[in-house]
Design a protein around this motif. Structure first.
Motif, PDB file in Angstrom:
ATOM      1  N   ARG A 150      51.926   0.514 -20.984  1.00  8.12           N
ATOM      2  CA  ARG A 150      50.924   1.486 -20.476  1.00  8.12           C
ATOM      3  C   ARG A 150      51.711   3.016 -20.211  1.00  8.12           C
ATOM      4  NH1 ARG A 150      48.722   1.486 -14.337  1.00  8.12           N
ATOM      5  NH2 ARG A 150      50.892   2.139 -13.938  1.00  8.12           N
ATOM      6  N   ASP A 151      52.730   3.187 -19.576  1.00  5.95           N
ATOM      7  CA  ASP A 151      53.400   4.304 -19.113  1.00  5.95           C
ATOM      8  C   ASP A 151      54.101   4.790 -20.414  1.00  5.95           C
ATOM      9  OD1 ASP A 151      52.659   3.505 -16.658  1.00  5.95           O
ATOM     10  OD2 ASP A 151      54.672   3.008 -16.052  1.00  5.95           O
ATOM     11  N   ALA A 152      54.639   4.069 -21.421  1.00  2.00           N
ATOM     12  CA  ALA A 152      55.119   4.646 -22.474  1.00  2.00           C
ATOM     13  C   ALA A 152      53.751   5.141 -23.619  1.00  2.00           C
ATOM     14  CB  ALA A 152      55.618   3.736 -23.320  1.00  2.00           C
ATOM     15  N   LEU A 153      52.817   4.437 -23.427  1.00  2.00           N
ATOM     16  CA  LEU A 153      51.592   4.966 -24.169  1.00  2.00           C
ATOM     17  C   LEU A 153      50.938   6.471 -23.638  1.00  2.00           C
ATOM     18  CD1 LEU A 153      49.782   1.688 -24.928  1.00  2.00           C
ATOM     19  CD2 LEU A 153      50.682   3.216 -26.568  1.00  2.00           C
ATOM     20  N   SER A 154      50.848   6.438 -22.250  1.00  2.31           N
ATOM     21  CA  SER A 154      50.613   7.390 -21.834  1.00  2.31           C
ATOM     22  C   SER A 154      51.194   8.838 -22.063  1.00  2.31           C
ATOM     23  CB  SER A 154      50.211   7.317 -20.291  1.00  2.31           C
ATOM     24  OG  SER A 154      51.271   7.381 -19.519  1.00  2.31           O
ATOM     25  N   ASP A 155      52.799   8.409 -21.722  1.00  2.00           N
ATOM     26  CA  ASP A 155      53.717   9.538 -22.140  1.00  2.00           C
ATOM     27  C   ASP A 155      53.525   9.982 -23.757  1.00  2.00           C
ATOM     28  OD1 ASP A 155      54.769   9.570 -19.705  1.00  2.00           O
ATOM     29  OD2 ASP A 155      56.767   8.700 -20.413  1.00  2.00           O
ATOM     30  N   ALA A 156      53.651   9.079 -24.700  1.00  2.00           N
ATOM     31  CA  ALA A 156      53.509   9.398 -25.962  1.00  2.00           C
ATOM     32  C   ALA A 156      52.146  10.179 -26.303  1.00  2.00           C
ATOM     33  CB  ALA A 156      53.705   8.335 -26.842  1.00  2.00           C
ATOM     34  N   LEU A 157      50.879   9.784 -25.697  1.00  2.00           N
ATOM     35  CA  LEU A 157      49.611  10.162 -26.229  1.00  2.00           C
ATOM     36  C   LEU A 157      49.190  11.509 -25.188  1.00  2.00           C
ATOM     37  CD1 LEU A 157      48.137   6.812 -26.957  1.00  2.00           C
ATOM     38  CD2 LEU A 157      48.726   8.469 -28.354  1.00  2.00           C
ATOM     39  N   GLY A 158      50.341  11.652 -24.411  1.00  3.15           N
ATOM     40  CA  GLY A 158      49.977  12.931 -23.381  1.00  3.15           C
ATOM     41  C   GLY A 158      48.715  12.642 -22.311  1.00  3.15           C
ATOM     42  N   LEU A 159      48.467  11.502 -22.106  1.00  2.00           N
ATOM     43  CA  LEU A 159      47.154  11.046 -21.138  1.00  2.00           C
ATOM     44  C   LEU A 159      47.904  10.560 -19.678  1.00  2.00           C
ATOM     45  CD1 LEU A 159      45.554   8.570 -23.664  1.00  2.00           C
ATOM     46  CD2 LEU A 159      44.869  10.675 -23.070  1.00  2.00           C
ATOM     47  N   PRO A 160      47.077  10.693 -18.916  1.00  2.00           N
ATOM     48  CA  PRO A 160      47.423  10.222 -17.525  1.00  2.00           C
ATOM     49  C   PRO A 160      47.647   8.696 -17.521  1.00  2.00           C
ATOM     50  CG  PRO A 160      45.193  11.184 -17.190  1.00  2.00           C
ATOM     51  CD  PRO A 160      45.843  11.422 -18.664  1.00  2.00           C
ATOM     52  N   PRO A 161      48.582   8.272 -16.933  1.00  2.00           N
ATOM     53  CA  PRO A 161      48.831   6.737 -17.080  1.00  2.00           C
ATOM     54  C   PRO A 161      47.103   5.961 -16.878  1.00  2.00           C
ATOM     55  CG  PRO A 161      50.290   7.548 -15.616  1.00  2.00           C
ATOM     56  CD  PRO A 161      49.304   8.487 -16.027  1.00  2.00           C
ATOM     57  N   ALA A 162      46.438   6.464 -15.746  1.00  2.00           N
ATOM     58  CA  ALA A 162      45.102   5.850 -15.701  1.00  2.00           C
ATOM     59  C   ALA A 162      44.089   5.921 -16.779  1.00  2.00           C
ATOM     60  CB  ALA A 162      44.256   6.708 -14.434  1.00  2.00           C
ATOM     61  N   SER A 163      44.586   6.501 -17.830  1.00  2.00           N
ATOM     62  CA  SER A 163      43.616   6.697 -19.188  1.00  2.00           C
ATOM     63  C   SER A 163      44.216   5.550 -20.024  1.00  2.00           C
ATOM     64  CB  SER A 163      43.493   8.065 -19.908  1.00  2.00           C
ATOM     65  OG  SER A 163      43.077   8.952 -18.784  1.00  2.00           O
ATOM     66  N   VAL A 164      45.066   4.755 -19.804  1.00  2.00           N
ATOM     67  CA  VAL A 164      45.523   3.662 -20.576  1.00  2.00           C
ATOM     68  C   VAL A 164      45.445   2.187 -19.816  1.00  2.00           C
ATOM     69  CG1 VAL A 164      47.366   2.735 -22.042  1.00  2.00           C
ATOM     70  CG2 VAL A 164      47.090   5.345 -21.782  1.00  2.00           C
ATOM     71  N   HIS A 165      44.666   1.191 -20.599  1.00  2.00           N
ATOM     72  CA  HIS A 165      44.669   0.102 -19.796  1.00  2.00           C
ATOM     73  C   HIS A 165      45.255  -1.139 -21.112  1.00  2.00           C
ATOM     74  CE1 HIS A 165      41.452  -3.160 -18.580  1.00  2.00           C
ATOM     75  NE2 HIS A 165      42.677  -3.398 -18.166  1.00  2.00           N
ATOM     76  N   VAL A 166      46.289  -1.766 -20.429  1.00  2.00           N
ATOM     77  CA  VAL A 166      46.805  -2.920 -21.201  1.00  2.00           C
ATOM     78  C   VAL A 166      46.397  -4.215 -20.556  1.00  2.00           C
ATOM     79  CG1 VAL A 166      49.070  -3.939 -21.936  1.00  2.00           C
ATOM     80  CG2 VAL A 166      48.845  -1.319 -21.888  1.00  2.00           C
ATOM     81  N   ILE A 167      45.960  -5.017 -21.633  1.00  4.49           N
ATOM     82  CA  ILE A 167      45.595  -6.333 -21.178  1.00  4.49           C
ATOM     83  C   ILE A 167      46.394  -7.378 -21.978  1.00  4.49           C
ATOM     84  CG2 ILE A 167      43.620  -7.706 -21.358  1.00  4.49           C
ATOM     85  CD1 ILE A 167      41.785  -5.672 -21.489  1.00  4.49           C
ATOM     86  N   VAL A 168      47.104  -8.322 -21.529  1.00  6.19           N
ATOM     87  CA  VAL A 168      47.703  -9.262 -22.115  1.00  6.19           C
ATOM     88  C   VAL A 168      47.042 -10.595 -22.423  1.00  6.19           C
ATOM     89  CG1 VAL A 168      50.022 -10.181 -22.275  1.00  6.19           C
ATOM     90  CG2 VAL A 168      49.704  -8.112 -21.019  1.00  6.19           C
ATOM     91  N   PRO A 169      46.617 -10.633 -23.671  1.00  2.00           N
ATOM     92  CA  PRO A 169      45.863 -11.898 -23.893  1.00  2.00           C
ATOM     93  C   PRO A 169      46.812 -12.979 -23.974  1.00  2.00           C
ATOM     94  CG  PRO A 169      45.027 -10.387 -25.180  1.00  2.00           C
ATOM     95  CD  PRO A 169      46.184  -9.857 -24.520  1.00  2.00           C
ATOM     96  N   PRO A 170      46.437 -14.453 -24.544  1.00  3.08           N
ATOM     97  CA  PRO A 170      47.252 -15.335 -24.410  1.00  3.08           C
ATOM     98  C   PRO A 170      48.383 -14.829 -25.674  1.00  3.08           C
ATOM     99  CG  PRO A 170      45.463 -16.422 -24.200  1.00  3.08           C
ATOM    100  CD  PRO A 170      45.119 -14.917 -24.032  1.00  3.08           C
ATOM    101  N   THR A 171      49.834 -15.355 -25.281  1.00  2.00           N
ATOM    102  CA  THR A 171      50.512 -14.500 -26.248  1.00  2.00           C
ATOM    103  C   THR A 171      51.434 -15.798 -26.948  1.00  2.00           C
ATOM    104  OG1 THR A 171      50.693 -12.549 -25.233  1.00  2.00           O
ATOM    105  CG2 THR A 171      52.441 -13.137 -26.545  1.00  2.00           C
ATOM    106  N   GLY A 172      51.465 -15.874 -28.308  1.00  2.00           N
ATOM    107  CA  GLY A 172      52.381 -16.893 -28.930  1.00  2.00           C
ATOM    108  C   GLY A 172      53.636 -16.522 -28.771  1.00  2.00           C
TER     109      GLY A 172
END
Lengths: 170, 706
Positions: free
Chosen positions: B373-395
Motif C-alpha cells: 500500500r505504501d509503495a503504491l501510494s508513493d509511486a502513484l502520488g496518492l495519500p496512503p488512504a487512497s490505496v486499499h490492499v486486500i490479500v485473498p487466499p494465496t497459493g
C-alpha cells in the motif's frame, strides 16, 4: 496467431459437457481445455500452474481418466464428459477423496489440491487399493510446492480403505 | 488531477479510539492493542510503530479479530484463531480472523522472518486477555454478581457453579454497546499450561472450500469489465529500454498499452489477446554486462554492496582469532557455495487492480500488504488512504511475494483502461522476473585442539545474509562477518535463506573437523554446543534415528550407505536433522530417511507445526539436492518446471518428525528453521557413504555423487 476477435464469426461452435452440463463453446485451435474452463466457463477450481503439463494443477477427468487440461486441445474434450473439482462431490456429499484430504489435513496453501484430488480420484477408480509405490507413481505428475506429499499419501491411503460400517450411526 | 480526500480512512491511520469499528462491524465491544514498537522478537526496531491487534465482540456473539499478518499456506490463520478462541473461551467457529486487509487491520511490516507466532500471536493473546477481563466485568453487571463470581465457558457467561441454564451469551452481554477499551499495560496472558484450545488438536479453518475448488485465489478473481494485463520484460537481466513502439499492440482491438517510466504493459479483453499484444510490441533493448554462471563466484567476490534491510552487514568479533590460529595444532579452511534458486510458488504472482472514484483497490497474493500500500501510494502520488490492499487466499509465498511492482503495473493499466485489470504471471515469467534466493559464497576457517575442541572460528559470508551466521558452539575466538554484494539478478527474501546457507557451511565444516580428529559427529557437537535446548533436540533425534557412536567414514563404505547429522538455531527455534543416504554403484544418490527434531517453545497448533516441518524438510531437500537456476549473461536458461527440478513424490524419503513441546517457553515460528539442517545432514551423510565432501548446493544436480 490470429487476432482475438476477428475470427469470431468463423469459429465453429461445439458442445462441451462439463460436470453434466452442456456448454456451447467456440472451437478454436488456440484454446485448450484449461483456458475455456477458467476464462470462459468461470470454473476456477481447476488451476493454472505451469502451462506445460508438468505440475498437474489443472488435472480434470475426461470420461473418468485424469488429463492435464492445459495440454488438452478443446477439440479432444468435445463429445466427452469433463469432470472438474467443482463436479466431484454429489451436492453436499463430498467424494471420498475430498473427505480423506480434509481428514488428513492434506494441504497447506491448497493450490495444488484440486489437481491432486482429481488425479487421486482417477487413480482409485482404476485401482481401488493401490500400494504406496503405485500411489507415488500415479501422482508423480502433480507438484505440491508446500511439500505436503506425506499428508497427501496419507489421504489417498485413507480414501482407499473400505468405508466404515454405518452400524453405530443411527 | 488532484486527489480528493478519501472517504474511507484505513483504521491504522486513525488513533485507536477514533476508528469506526461499530459502523463497519456493528455494535459490541472492541478491545485494542495499539501499534507497538518492535514486537517481542525485536524485529522492526527503528521502523514505524507496527503490529498490535484488535478484537470486536459483536451482538452475534462472534469475535472478529484483526492482524496485519497474512496467510499464504503456512497455517497461521488457524493458529492465530486458536489463540483468540483460547483467551475468549470461544469455540473456534465463533472466531473470524481478518488478515492483512489494509483498510481494517493493524499496520504490519510483513509476514516473514517467522514473526507470526512470537509477535502476532502474542499481540492477539494480550488483546484477548484484556477483552476477556472486560467481558467478565460486563457479564457480572448483567448477571448481578461480582466479577470474581463469573465464569466464561464456550461463548457464554454464568455465575460460577450455577447451571448452564443461567448462562448468558456474549452477544447478549455486549448488546447495544459501542465500547472501546485499550489493552492495559501489564496485561498477563494465560500461560500455556492453562490453554484449553491452543496446543490441542484442531481442524483447520476454511478447509472445505479447498477440497471443493470453491476457494478463490487472486488468480481466480474476476470483476465485471475486467481486462487481462501483461508486462513487457527485458530479454536479459538489467537491460535498458532504448526504443519502444506500442503501435502494433494498440492495433489489436480492445488493447490498452501504457509506457510510464520503466513500465511497458498492455491490457486486453482476453488473456490470449493480451499475450498477442505484448508480443506485438516492438522494443529495442541495450544489454548490460552480466557474468556467466562460471564467472559468478568471482563476480560476487569483486562486487561488494552497501547493506540494507535484511542484507545487513555483520561484523562480529570475540577474542583474538589470529593468535589462536598461530597457536592451534589443527586448522581447516574451506569454501561453501549455494546456488540461485527460485521460490516457484504454485500460484504465480497475481494482482487484480480496480479504481473507484480515485481510490485504488488491489487484491494480490502478497506477504507485505501494508508495504505494498505504501509503495503504491508513493509511486502513484496518492495519500496512503487512497490505496486499499486486500490479500485473498494465496497459493504459497516462501518469501517470494514481497514486491509491489506487479501491483503498480496493474494499477497503471487499470487507470489507463478505466477498467479493472488482472495480471497473472505465466510460469516462465514467475521464474524469470520474480526475484531469486541469492547465491552465497562462504569462506570458513577453523582452529582446534588435537581432540577437535574449537579454539578459533572465522566465518565470512558473501551475499547470504547474517541469519544463523554466528555459531551455536563455544568458541573463544570468533570473527564472523556478512558482506552483501551486487547481484546479476533481482534477489530477495526466501524461506530461511541466509540460515540455510550459513548452516550448510558451518555444519558441513564441523563435520569435516570431526572426521579429521576421528570423532563421532553427534558426540563432537554435544561436547561443544553452547545451547542446552539445541543439545536436547540433537539427543532426541540421535535416539530416534538409532545413532550408533562412530566417526564418519573417511572412505567409501562397502554397503554404499551413510548417515549424517546437523543442527541449527535460528529465529528462536532449535532443529536437528538426521539423514540416511544410499549411493548406488552407478553413483546415483537416494535419500532414504530423514528424522527432523524441532523445538520452538510452546506449541500452539500441533498438527500444523508438524505439517510445516514435513513440508519444510521436503522444500529443503529440493535446494539441497537439485534445485538451481542456470543462467548466462543475464539470461535465465531454465525457467520451466520441465527444466528446473523441484521435489516430487518420487523424491520423498521416509520423514519422521519429532516435536519437542516446551510449554514453559514462549512460542516461536515453525515455517523456516526446520529447513536449515537438511542440506548439511545430507552432505554429511554423503561423506559418510563415500568419503566425498560436497561443498556446493545443490549437492547432486544430476542425481549422482561425483
Amino acid at each position: 496467431m490470429s487476432s482475438s476477435s476477428s475470427s469470431r464469426g468463423r469459429s465453429p461452435a461445439a458442445r462441451l459437457t462439463v460436470n453434466g452440463v452442456d456448454h456451447e463453446v467456440a472451437l478454436r485451435p488456440d484454446r485448450h481445455l484449461l483456458y475455456v474452463l477458467r476464462e470462459e466457463l468461470g470454473l476456477t477450481g481447476t488451476k493454472y500452474g505451469c502451462g506445460e503439463g508438468e505440475c498437474g494443477a489443472c488435472k480434470v477427468l475426461l470420461d473418468g481418466v485424469a488429463v492435464r487440461a492445459c495440454q488438452t486441445p478443446l477439440g479432444e474434450a468435445v463429445g466427452h464428459s469433463v469432470t472438474t473439482i467443482e463436479g466431484l462431490a454429489h451436492g453436499e456429499e463430498l467424494h471420498p477423496v475430498q473427505r480423506a484430504f480434509l481428514e488428513a489435513g492434506a494441504f497447506q496453501c491448497g493450490f495444488c489440491t484440486p489437481g491432486m484430488i482429481m488425479a487421486a480420484a482417477a487413480l482409485l477408480a482404476r485401482n481401488p487399493h493401490p500400494t504406496d509405490a503405485e500411489v507415488r507413481a500415479g501422482l508423480d505428475g502433480n507438484l505440491c510446492r508446500c511439500g505436503g506429499y506425506l499428508r497427501i499419501l496419507d489421504a489417498v491411503e485413507r480414501a482407499s480403505r473400505p468405508p466404515p460400517t454405518r452400524g453405530g450411526k443411527r | 488531477m488532484s486527489p480528493s480526500p478519501p472517504k474511507v480512512v484505513p483504521f491504522d491511520l486513525l488513533p485507536p479510539t477514533q476508528r469506526p469499528y461499530f459502523d463497519r462491524f456493528g455494535n459490541g465491544l472492541v478491545v485494542v492493542l495499539a501499534a507497538q514498537g518492535p514486537g517481542p522478537s525485536g524485529w522492526g526496531a527503528g521502523g514505524p510503530p507496527h503490529g498490535g491487534a484488535w478484537i470486536h465482540i459483536g451482538e452475534d456473539g462472534k469475535a472478529r479479530a484483526f492482524t496485519g499478518k497474512v496467510e499464504v499456506g503456512q497455517g497461521t490463520r488457524t493458529a492465530l484463531s486458536l489463540v483468540v478462541a483460547d483467551e475468549l473461551r470461544l469455540p473456534l467457529s465463533a472466531v473470524e480472523l481478518t488478515m492483512g486487509d489494509t483498510d481494517v487491520c493493524p499496520w504490519d511490516m510483513g509476514t516473514f522472518g517467522s514473526r507470526s507466532m512470537p509477535d502476532a500471536a502474542q499481540h492477539l493473546r494480550l488483546t484477548g486477555t484484556a477483552a476477556r477481563d472486560v467481558l467478565l466485568r460486563l457479564a457480572a453487571d448483567h448477571l448481578g454478581v461480582g466479577p470474581g463470581e463469573v465464569e466464561l465457558v464456550d461463548g457464554r457467561a454464568r455465575p460460577r457453579g450455577k447451571p448452564a441454564s443461567s448462562a448468558v451469551a456474549y452477544g447478549e452481554v455486549v448488546k447495544g454497546l459501542r465500547r472501546i477499551d485499550l489493552v492495559p499495560p501489564n496485561t498477563q496472558p494465560e500461560p500455556p499450561s492453562r490453554w484449553t484450545v491452543a496446543g490441542h488438536p484442531s481442524p483447520d479453518v476454511g478447509s472445505r472450500d479447498v477440497v471443493t475448488g470453491a476457494r478463490r485465489y487472486t488468480s481466480d478473481l474476476h470483476l465485471p469489465g475486467m481486462l487481462h494485463g501483461k508486462v513487457l520484460f527485458p530479454p536479459t537481466s538489467g537491460a535498458k529500454l532504448r526504443q519502444v513502439d506500442l503501435g502494433p499492440a494498440r492495433a489489436i482491438p480492445g488493447v490498452v498499452a501504457v509506457h510510464e517510466g520503466e513500465l511497458v504493459a498492455v491490457a486486453a479483453p482476453t488473456l490470449l489477446s493480451a499475450i498477442a499484444a505484448v508480443k506485438a510490441i516492438r522494443a529495442e533493448w541495450e544489454a548490460v554486462d552480466q557474468p556467466s554462471e562460471r564467472e559468478v563466484v568471482d563476480y560476487l567476490r569483486s562486487h561488494p554492496a552497501e547493506g540494507e534491510d535484511f542484507w545487513d552487514v555483520l561484523h562480529h568479533k570475540a577474542g583474538d582469532v589470529e593468535a589462536a590460529f598461530t597457536r592451534a595444532p589443527l586448522s581447516l579452511r574451506a569454501t561453501y557455495t549455494t546456488a540461485y534458486i527460485a521460490h516457484a510458488p504454485l500460484e504465480t504472482h497475481a494482482v487484480l487492480a480496480a479504481w473507484e472514484e480515485g481510490r485504488l483497490t488491489v487484491r494480490m497474493g502478497t506477504q507485505t500488504p501494508f508495504r505494498a500500500r505504501d509503495a503504491l501510494s508513493d509511486a502513484l502520488g496518492l495519500p496512503p488512504a487512497s490505496v486499499h490492499v486486500i490479500v485473498p487466499p494465496t497459493g504459497s509465498g516462501f518469501g517470494g511475494k514481497h514486491a509491489a511492482e506487479l501491483a503498480l503495473a496493474a494499477a497503471r493499466l487499470a487507470k489507463a483502461a478505466e477498467r479493472p485489470v488482472r495480471v497473472v504471471y505465466s510460469r516462465e515469467e514467475e521464474f524469470s522476473h520474480a526475484y531469486l534466493r541469492p547465491m552465497a559464497v562462504i569462506d570458513v576457517r577453523s582452529a582446534a585442539e588435537k581432540d577437535g575442541t574449537l579454539t578459533a572460528w572465522e566465518f565470512h559470508v558473501l551475499n547470504a545474509g547474517s541469519a544463523a551466521a554466528r555459531p551455536p558452539y563455544r568458541v573463544p575466538n570468533q570473527k564472523v562477518d556478512n558482506q552483501p554484494t551486487e547481484s546479476p539478478f533481482d534477489q530477495g527474501s526466501y524461506r530461511a535463506l541466509a540460515a540455510t546457507a550459513n548452516n550448510f557451511a558451518r555444519e558441513s565444516h564441523l563435520d569435516e573437523l570431526a572426521a579429521r580428529v576421528g570423532a563421532d559427529p553427534v558426540d563432537f557437537r554435544l561436547r561443544q554446543l553452547a545451547d542446552d535446548r539445541l543439545a536436547d533436540v540433537l539427543r532426541a533425534v540421535a535416539r530416534r534415528a538409532g545413532w550408533a557412536s562412530r566417526p564418519s567414514s573417511g572412505a567409501a563404505r562397502k554397503e554404499g550407505t551413510g548417515r549424517g547429522i546437523a543442527v541449527g538455531l535460528e529465529k528462536g527455534g532449535r532443529v536437528a536433522t538426521f539423514a540416511e543416504v544410499r549411493v548406488a554403484e552407478d553413483r546415483r544418490l537416494e535419500v532414504e530417511r530423514i528424522v527432523t527434531g524441532y523445538e520452538c517453545g510452546a506449541i500452539v497448533h500441533p498438527s500444523n507445526l508438524r505439517s510445516q516441518v514435513e513440508g519444510g524438510t521436503v522444500m529443503a531437500l529440493g535446494g539441497a539436492l537439485f534445485e538451481a537456476i542456470h543462467f548466462d549473461r543475464g539470461r535465465l536458461l531454465n525457467p520451466k518446471f520441465s527444466e528446473y527440478r523441484v521435489p516430487r513424490f518420487r523424491d520423498i524419503p521416509a520423514i519422521e518428525v519429532l516435536l519437542l513441546d516446551r510449554p514453559d517457553l514462549p512460542s516461536q515460528g515453525g515455517g523456516e528453521t526446520p529447513l536449515i539442517a537438511v542440506a548439511p545432514a545430507v552432505a554429511n551423510a554423503i561423506f559418510d557413504a563415500t568419503g566425498q565432501r560436497l561443498r556446493s548446493l545443490p549437492l547432486t544436480p544430476d542425481g549422482t555423487v561425483p
